[in-house]
Enzyme design. Structure first.
Site, PDB file in Angstrom:
ATOM      1  CB  ALA A   9      -0.912  -0.001   1.224  1.00  0.00           C
ATOM      2  CG  MET A  10       3.102   1.797  -2.902  1.00  0.00           C
ATOM      3  SD  MET A  10       4.589   1.641  -1.894  1.00  0.00           S
ATOM      4  CE  MET A  10       5.613   2.932  -2.582  1.00  0.00           C
ATOM      5  CB  SER A  11       0.395   6.837   1.570  1.00  0.00           C
ATOM      6  OG  SER A  11       1.666   7.010   2.186  1.00  0.00           O
ATOM      7  N   GLY A  13       4.150   8.653   1.010  1.00  0.00           N
ATOM      8  CA  GLY A  13       4.951   9.115   2.140  1.00  0.00           C
ATOM      9  C   GLY A  13       6.204   8.297   2.329  1.00  0.00           C
ATOM     10  CB  VAL A  14       9.192   8.886   4.458  1.00  0.00           C
ATOM     11  CG1 VAL A  14       8.544   9.036   5.824  1.00  0.00           C
ATOM     12  CG2 VAL A  14      10.580   8.269   4.584  1.00  0.00           C
ATOM     13  CG  ASP A  15       6.217   5.984   7.720  1.00  0.00           C
ATOM     14  OD1 ASP A  15       7.405   6.056   8.062  1.00  0.00           O
ATOM     15  OD2 ASP A  15       5.310   6.587   8.316  1.00  0.00           O
ATOM     16  CG  MET A  35      -5.838   1.909  -1.384  1.00  0.00           C
ATOM     17  SD  MET A  35      -6.491   1.394   0.226  1.00  0.00           S
ATOM     18  CE  MET A  35      -8.190   1.040  -0.198  1.00  0.00           C
ATOM     19  CB  CYS A 103      -9.797   4.371   6.681  1.00  0.00           C
ATOM     20  SG  CYS A 103      -8.901   4.347   5.111  1.00  0.00           S
ATOM     21  CB  CYS A 200      -6.624  11.832   4.946  1.00  0.00           C
ATOM     22  SG  CYS A 200      -7.906  10.606   4.559  1.00  0.00           S
TER      23      CYS A 200
END
Length: 359
Positions: A9-11, A13-15, A35, A103, A200
């Protein structure tokens, strides 16, 4: 030889960017997925929300850096149904909902995990700071080792069946300096990207404006009461207030007062002294026991009634209808219906639910 196929899962962000690169280094076959959950900042000029075009571009770049494919999946309809609509309904009922819990339960570890399995991936990996361990008794959901970033509070809805297909590669790391240092070592463009904050999908953090724009209904003005029922002021919409709020009340009092009740039916907000916020027990609904079944007897454990709260010793009593009563050793301040109550045994998440009532 591949250790397995993983949907990451790629947002943007760095994490999540570090998660993708770490798993590739560890020998997993990875596919990145972002997503799309809501309209983005291009549709609301000057107001940044989730799913921005920049976030998608950052996620795509992170996948490119890791040498994996990137997909964008549209879940806007499910997000509206399972997260945003319940959020609005809860606020209009005088509750304070936690959309991150919804979510995670319905979208990330619901719809996205289902898609991962359909795509032939054995695992879904996310950037959550939490851990999963397995032994002869099943899967165990644990706090992340970074106490300041631990996100296990939001994950109590995970079941044994879901935990079997979840990877949390950052659970044993500290955000600063370890994860940031890994991002710098890998040369990731997100290495110094600011962490997201707030809800968000609510531009600027103004939930009242968001609800009014969404429903087309302006929150009506009403009375502010003291604990004896006397009118001591006027409010410009009960939805502006949250339990325990002290600042911005618009009422001058001789002593510090706090919001101790919100009645959206009567359209009143009640203010009282700090003693009015203290309670020793609560009942939570929609409870999930991570182990799969409720204990047969009352359970000595600890609980949080808000994120980042220190664990509070308590006794948990499973009720016949599936709800759970928590009785705390010490009175708790501003236990808020609509928020999550999460039960722990040391580092392990035993279960959690939505606070229904305060006793």
């Amino acid at each position: 030889m591949s250790r397995g196929r993983v949907l990451v899962a790629m947002s943007g962000g760095v994490d999540s960017s570090v998660v993708a690169s770490l798993l590739v280094e560890q020998g997993y076959e990875c596919v990145g997925a972002t997503m799309r959950l809501a309209t983005n900042e291009d549709d609301r000029p000057g107001e940044r929300t989730c799913c921005s075009t920049d976030d998608v571009a950052d996620a795509r770049q992170a996948c490119w850096d890791a040498g994996i494919r990137h997909h964008v999946f549209d879940y806007t309809e499910a997000f509206e149904r399972d997260v945003i609509d319940p959020f609005v309904t809860a606020y209009e009922a005088g509750l304070t909902p936690n959309p991150c819990v919804a979510c995670n339960r319905h979208l990330k570890f619901g719809a996205l995990l289902d898609r991962a399995l359909k795509l032939g991936c054995g695992f879904l990996a996310t950037g959550h700071y939490a851990r999963v361990e397995h032994d002869g008794r099943g899967y165990h959901l644990l706090k992340g080792v970074d106490a300041g970033k631990d996100q296990s509070y939001f994950l109590f809805g995970l079941t044994q069946q879901r935990l079997a297909h979840v990877l949390f590669p950052l659970g044993g790391l500290h955000k600063n300096p370890e994860v940031r240092a890994i991002a710098e070592r890998l040369g990731l463009t997100s290495a110094h990207k600011r962490d997201s904050e707030g809800i968000c999908f609510v531009p600027g953090g103004n939930h009242l404006r968001f609800i009014e724009q969404r429903t087309g209904r302006v929150a009506p003005a009403g009375d502010i009461l003291d604990t004896d029922g006397n009118v001591i002021g006027r409010h410009e919409g009960a939805l502006r207030y949250t339990l325990g709020q002290r600042k911005g009340l618009g009422v001058a009092c001789a002593r510090p007062v706090y919001v101790c009740a919100i009645d959206t039916v009567a359209n009143t907000v009640t203010l009282g002294g700090p003693e009015r916020l203290m309670a020793r027990s609560l009942v939570a609904r929609d409870w999930n026991w991570v182990a799969g079944a409720a204990p047969e007897v009352r359970l000595r454990a600890a609980a949080k009634v808000r994120y980042h709260q220190p664990d509070q010793p308590c006794v948990a009593t499973p009720l016949p209808d599936g709800r759970v009563r928590l009785e705390f050793d010490d009175a708790q301040r501003a236990i808020t219906p609509g928020q999550a109550a999460v039960l722990y045994d040391g580092d392990e998440v035993l279960g959690g639910g939505t606070i229904e009532s305060v006793e």
